[in-house]
Motif scaffolding. Structure first.
Motif, mmCIF file in Angstrom:
data_model
loop_
_atom_site.group_PDB
_atom_site.id
_atom_site.type_symbol
_atom_site.label_atom_id
_atom_site.label_comp_id
_atom_site.label_asym_id
_atom_site.label_seq_id
_atom_site.Cartn_x
_atom_site.Cartn_y
_atom_site.Cartn_z
ATOM 1 N N PRO A 223 0.844 -1.192 0.000
ATOM 2 C CA PRO A 223 0.000 0.000 0.000
ATOM 3 C C PRO A 223 0.880 1.241 0.000
ATOM 4 N N GLY A 224 0.291 2.372 -0.338
ATOM 5 C CA GLY A 224 1.057 3.610 -0.381
ATOM 6 C C GLY A 224 0.297 4.759 0.237
ATOM 7 N N LEU A 225 1.044 5.747 0.695
ATOM 8 C CA LEU A 225 0.440 6.973 1.211
ATOM 9 C C LEU A 225 0.303 7.944 0.046
ATOM 10 N N VAL A 226 -0.932 8.371 -0.223
ATOM 11 C CA VAL A 226 -1.176 9.278 -1.335
ATOM 12 C C VAL A 226 -1.924 10.512 -0.852
ATOM 13 N N GLU A 227 -1.841 11.547 -1.640
ATOM 14 C CA GLU A 227 -2.642 12.737 -1.411
ATOM 15 C C GLU A 227 -3.755 12.746 -2.441
ATOM 16 N N ALA A 228 -4.984 12.983 -1.978
ATOM 17 C CA ALA A 228 -6.138 12.942 -2.876
ATOM 18 C C ALA A 228 -7.019 14.153 -2.639
ATOM 19 N N VAL B 119 -4.238 6.148 2.977
ATOM 20 C CA VAL B 119 -3.489 4.926 2.716
ATOM 21 C C VAL B 119 -4.224 4.223 1.581
ATOM 22 N N MET B 120 -3.525 4.026 0.490
ATOM 23 C CA MET B 120 -4.166 3.510 -0.715
ATOM 24 C C MET B 120 -3.780 2.056 -0.953
ATOM 25 N N LYS B 121 -4.779 1.225 -1.249
ATOM 26 C CA LYS B 121 -4.552 -0.162 -1.628
ATOM 27 C C LYS B 121 -4.990 -0.327 -3.085
ATOM 28 N N GLY C 143 -7.927 3.421 -12.576
ATOM 29 C CA GLY C 143 -9.342 3.305 -12.241
ATOM 30 C C GLY C 143 -9.583 3.423 -10.762
ATOM 31 N N VAL C 144 -10.592 2.701 -10.276
ATOM 32 C CA VAL C 144 -11.018 2.819 -8.878
ATOM 33 C C VAL C 144 -10.187 1.904 -7.984
ATOM 34 N N ASN C 145 -9.591 2.475 -6.959
ATOM 35 C CA ASN C 145 -8.848 1.750 -5.949
ATOM 36 C C ASN C 145 -9.440 2.077 -4.575
ATOM 37 N N LEU C 146 -8.835 1.547 -3.530
ATOM 38 C CA LEU C 146 -9.361 1.747 -2.185
ATOM 39 C C LEU C 146 -8.459 2.653 -1.364
ATOM 40 N N GLY C 147 -9.062 3.589 -0.680
ATOM 41 C CA GLY C 147 -8.321 4.456 0.234
ATOM 42 C C GLY C 147 -8.867 4.342 1.644
ATOM 43 N N MET C 148 -7.960 4.429 2.610
ATOM 44 C CA MET C 148 -8.338 4.441 4.020
ATOM 45 C C MET C 148 -7.811 5.711 4.663
ATOM 46 N N GLU C 149 -8.633 6.329 5.479
ATOM 47 C CA GLU C 149 -8.249 7.541 6.178
ATOM 48 C C GLU C 149 -6.910 7.337 6.886
ATOM 49 N N TYR C 150 -6.012 8.283 6.712
ATOM 50 C CA TYR C 150 -4.698 8.203 7.345
ATOM 51 C C TYR C 150 -4.804 8.745 8.770
ATOM 52 N N LEU C 151 -4.520 7.899 9.741
ATOM 53 C CA LEU C 151 -4.601 8.299 11.157
ATOM 54 C C LEU C 151 -3.243 8.837 11.587
ATOM 55 N N SER C 152 -3.065 10.118 11.455
ATOM 56 C CA SER C 152 -1.786 10.742 11.780
ATOM 57 C C SER C 152 -1.455 10.570 13.261
ATOM 58 N N GLY C 153 -0.244 10.153 13.544
ATOM 59 C CA GLY C 153 0.203 9.996 14.926
ATOM 60 C C GLY C 153 -0.184 8.689 15.580
ATOM 61 N N ALA C 154 -0.919 7.842 14.871
ATOM 62 C CA ALA C 154 -1.335 6.559 15.451
ATOM 63 C C ALA C 154 -0.131 5.638 15.606
#
Length: 267
Positions: free
Chosen positions: A21-26, A37-39, A97-108
């Motif tokens: 997975p990767g950290l992306v800006e959207a 966090v993108m899968k 196309g369409v991928n999955l993103g999860m909210e990035y929990l900063s500081g977790a």
């Protein structure tokens, strides 16, 4: 419905995940930028990993468990052209196309069973939920839980519902036990009976159908044995609904917990 955003920058790979997975800006339709966090659909585990993430994540949210917000992320393969890492570049190119993103929990921080306390009630809810979805990836070796603000968050459900890799086994899967002896929360004396009494009645056909409805059609098309994406969604609902009724009777925990509840445990 999942939030719909567009990836505009690939920041960095998160190499602790097997699917890279990767950290992306959207950016969303209102012009708001946020990290995710993108899968990727092009990862080796395939689109069923993303299907499991959506259904299990939305189901967990409906049961009152903490999970990061999910989003559909539109990715233009062109975004990968400037990536110096060949593996990352290929992943981005194959995931248009369409991928999955999860909210990035900063500081977790990653959950460490030696550093955090979890009460029997909270542990019971998580173990029962994992038994319901047959999550085989919440062991002490890889807890897939985060701590932030004193709260426990659940992440990474892609290894759940393994029956969807062979739908012919789905009907018998509901009757199988769940081995929780290696579960990261097994040492905290999870109260399974109370969790089942509280959560099982909430697992309704309506809740499951709503979770399955959030899976994009593109991840369900051409599934062998099904006429269309809605038929696949109904299969997920049927399998989970059948499992919810009695799975608490077949959760296998260690005979004697190796840990114990300590003062200040999360309730």
């Amino acid at each position: 419905m999942l939030t719909e955003v567009t990836a505009v920058r690939y920041a960095t790979p998160l190499r602790e995940g097997g699917s890279l997975p990767g950290l992306v800006e959207a950016v969303d339709g209102r012009g708001t930028y946020a990290p995710y966090v993108m899968k990727f659909t092009g990862a080796g585990q395939g689109r069923k990993t993303l299907v499991a993430e959506v259904i299990c994540g939305q189901l967990a949210r409906g049961l009152g468990l903490r999970v990061p917000g999910l989003a559909q992320i539109w990715l233009d393969p062109v975004l990968g052209l400037g990536e110096p890492d060949q593996q990352v570049q290929q992943l981005l190119k194959s995931s248009g196309g369409v991928n999955l993103g999860m909210e990035y929990l900063s500081g977790a921080l990653g959950f460490d069973p030696l550093a955090y306390d979890v009460g029997p009630a909270a542990a019971g809810r998580v173990v029962w939920f994992d038994a319901l979805i047959n999550n085989v990836d919440r062991s002490w070796r890889n807890p897939n839980m985060l701590m932030t603000g004193g709260d426990l968050w659940l992440i990474d459900h892609g290894a759940s519902m393994i029956w969807h890799h062979n739908w012919r086994t789905a009907e018998t899967a509901a009757a199988k036990p769940y081995d929780a002896s290696d579960h990261a929360l097994a040492p905290f004396g999870p109260d399974i009976a109370t969790a089942a009494a509280e959560l099982a009645p909430l697992v309704t056909q309506e809740l499951l159908a709503a979770a399955a409805a959030d899976v994009p059609d593109a991840w369900l098309v051409d599934e062998p044995g099904f006429d269309d994406p809605d038929a696949v969604r109904r299969a997920y609902v049927t399998a989970l609904l059948a499992r919810a009724e009695t799975i608490h009777e077949r959760i296998q925990l260690p005979q004697s917990p190796t840990g114990q509840q300590r003062k200040g445990a999360t309730k």
